[in-house]
Write an enzyme that holds these catalytic residues in place. Sequence first.
Site, PDB file in Angstrom:
ATOM      1  N   VAL A  93      46.823 -47.675   5.110  1.00  0.00           N
ATOM      2  CA  VAL A  93      48.033 -46.850   5.177  1.00  0.00           C
ATOM      3  C   VAL A  93      47.741 -45.416   5.633  1.00  0.00           C
ATOM      4  CG1 VAL A  93      47.991 -46.151   2.727  1.00  0.00           C
ATOM      5  CG2 VAL A  93      50.174 -46.262   3.950  1.00  0.00           C
ATOM      6  N   ASP A  94      46.589 -44.865   5.256  1.00  0.00           N
ATOM      7  CA  ASP A  94      46.306 -43.462   5.570  1.00  0.00           C
ATOM      8  C   ASP A  94      46.135 -43.231   7.071  1.00  0.00           C
ATOM      9  OD1 ASP A  94      46.355 -42.777   2.835  1.00  0.00           O
ATOM     10  OD2 ASP A  94      44.296 -43.463   2.598  1.00  0.00           O
ATOM     11  N   SER A  95      45.385 -44.112   7.740  1.00  0.00           N
ATOM     12  CA  SER A  95      45.215 -43.954   9.189  1.00  0.00           C
ATOM     13  C   SER A  95      46.518 -44.274   9.921  1.00  0.00           C
ATOM     14  CB  SER A  95      44.059 -44.816   9.704  1.00  0.00           C
ATOM     15  OG  SER A  95      44.242 -46.179   9.401  1.00  0.00           O
ATOM     16  N   GLY A 124      41.073 -43.070  14.281  1.00  0.00           N
ATOM     17  CA  GLY A 124      40.321 -44.205  13.746  1.00  0.00           C
ATOM     18  C   GLY A 124      41.248 -45.056  12.899  1.00  0.00           C
ATOM     19  N   MET A 125      41.671 -46.199  13.436  1.00  0.00           N
ATOM     20  CA  MET A 125      42.626 -47.078  12.747  1.00  0.00           C
ATOM     21  C   MET A 125      41.859 -48.121  11.942  1.00  0.00           C
ATOM     22  SD  MET A 125      45.574 -45.847  13.667  1.00  0.00           S
ATOM     23  CE  MET A 125      46.751 -47.118  13.204  1.00  0.00           C
ATOM     24  N   SER A 126      41.967 -48.041  10.628  1.00  0.00           N
ATOM     25  CA  SER A 126      41.217 -48.950   9.753  1.00  0.00           C
ATOM     26  C   SER A 126      42.026 -50.169   9.348  1.00  0.00           C
ATOM     27  CB  SER A 126      40.783 -48.199   8.494  1.00  0.00           C
ATOM     28  OG  SER A 126      41.934 -47.821   7.751  1.00  0.00           O
ATOM     29  N   GLY A 127      43.334 -50.115   9.605  1.00  0.00           N
ATOM     30  CA  GLY A 127      44.201 -51.163   9.073  1.00  0.00           C
ATOM     31  C   GLY A 127      44.743 -50.789   7.707  1.00  0.00           C
ATOM     32  N   CYS A 175      31.239 -49.116   2.294  1.00  0.00           N
ATOM     33  CA  CYS A 175      31.859 -48.690   3.550  1.00  0.00           C
ATOM     34  C   CYS A 175      31.697 -49.737   4.644  1.00  0.00           C
ATOM     35  CB  CYS A 175      31.180 -47.386   3.977  1.00  0.00           C
ATOM     36  SG  CYS A 175      31.796 -46.688   5.486  1.00  0.00           S
ATOM     37  N   CYS A 203      27.753 -43.329   6.263  1.00  0.00           N
ATOM     38  CA  CYS A 203      28.641 -43.962   7.235  1.00  0.00           C
ATOM     39  C   CYS A 203      29.496 -42.915   7.954  1.00  0.00           C
ATOM     40  CB  CYS A 203      29.515 -44.958   6.490  1.00  0.00           C
ATOM     41  SG  CYS A 203      30.616 -45.827   7.538  1.00  0.00           S
TER      42      CYS A 203
END
Length: 368
Positions: A16-18, A11-14, A199, A102
Amino acid sequence: MSESQKKVIVGMSGGVDSSVSAYLLLQQGYKVEGLFMKNWEEDDGEEYCTAAADLADAQAVCDKLGIELHTVNFAAEYWDNVFELFLEEYKAGRTPNPDILCNKEIKFKAFLEFAAEDLGADYIATGHYVRRADVDGKSQLLRGLDGNKDQSYFLYTLSHEQIAQSLFPVGELEKPQVRKIAEELDLITAKKKDSTGICFIGERKFRDFLGRYLPAQPGKILTVDGEEIGTHQGLMYHTLGQRKGLGIGGTKEGSEDPWYVVDKDVENNILIVAQGHDHPRLMSVGLIAQQLHWVDREPLQGTLRCTVKTRYRQTDIPCTVTALDEDRIEVRFDEPVAAVTPGQSAVFYLGEVCLGGGIIEQRLPLQS
């Protein structure tokens, strides 16, 4: 099939963690692809961190890592299963936690199903700071290694089956290490600040945002002694323990200590306040929780000694939990706790293991 041939959808959120999660999984030999979820349609034009900017960052990271990025729109699911309940809870005078809902309905249900059925994933992965441990054929949810960033509080509604299908690469790292990896890779997200706010909806002026969906109902602000000292613009804008935004100073004869919200009389639309962050009216000796979920165990019978958090980043509170019936428990704290808030979640731990939790139905006040 060996683990290295298995397909993981991150799941790429944009953020740094993903971004770093995707890189770490590539390093571990998985077949990695990204998925960007759009879960909110309305754009109010405010210069906040918009979905378009986040998508561009996610795409830039995937391009840099050489992986494909898929996109999906879960706005209808988000509205029906998260946002409407969020509004209902506020309307009822409670303070919900949309991030927990969420995760339950979108990130580990809609996303998990889409990744498995439409993209052929063996696992999904997210940038959450949690860990998993597989014990006796069941997957347990563990706190993240970085105590400051641990997000297990937000994931207590997951089942052991969902956890078994999920990977949490940054849960084994501390946040500074994650940023360092992103900087070394020269990822566009390396210095991007962590997202806050609701969220998927992002950082907005909360009062204005909520006011669009729920009509404000001004009412009286009373002290614990029944003295009227001001007007609130709507109970939904206030939560127990709140200090800022009350618009009241010290009383003429009284002290200049700041005022705190200690109770909400929803029936009469009255906000009740007291001076001092440790006023007895703000303290609770326990709580009743409902809508229980246990991650990898059967519903509680009898009693349990463990620790509890009644809000994110709170220090663990030693407590005794007693089953009232299959879906309600009573929690008694060893010491009184401030600002226990109906609508929020009580999440239980045994050491590193997140056992599960429930929604706070009512608090058991030290002084009524």
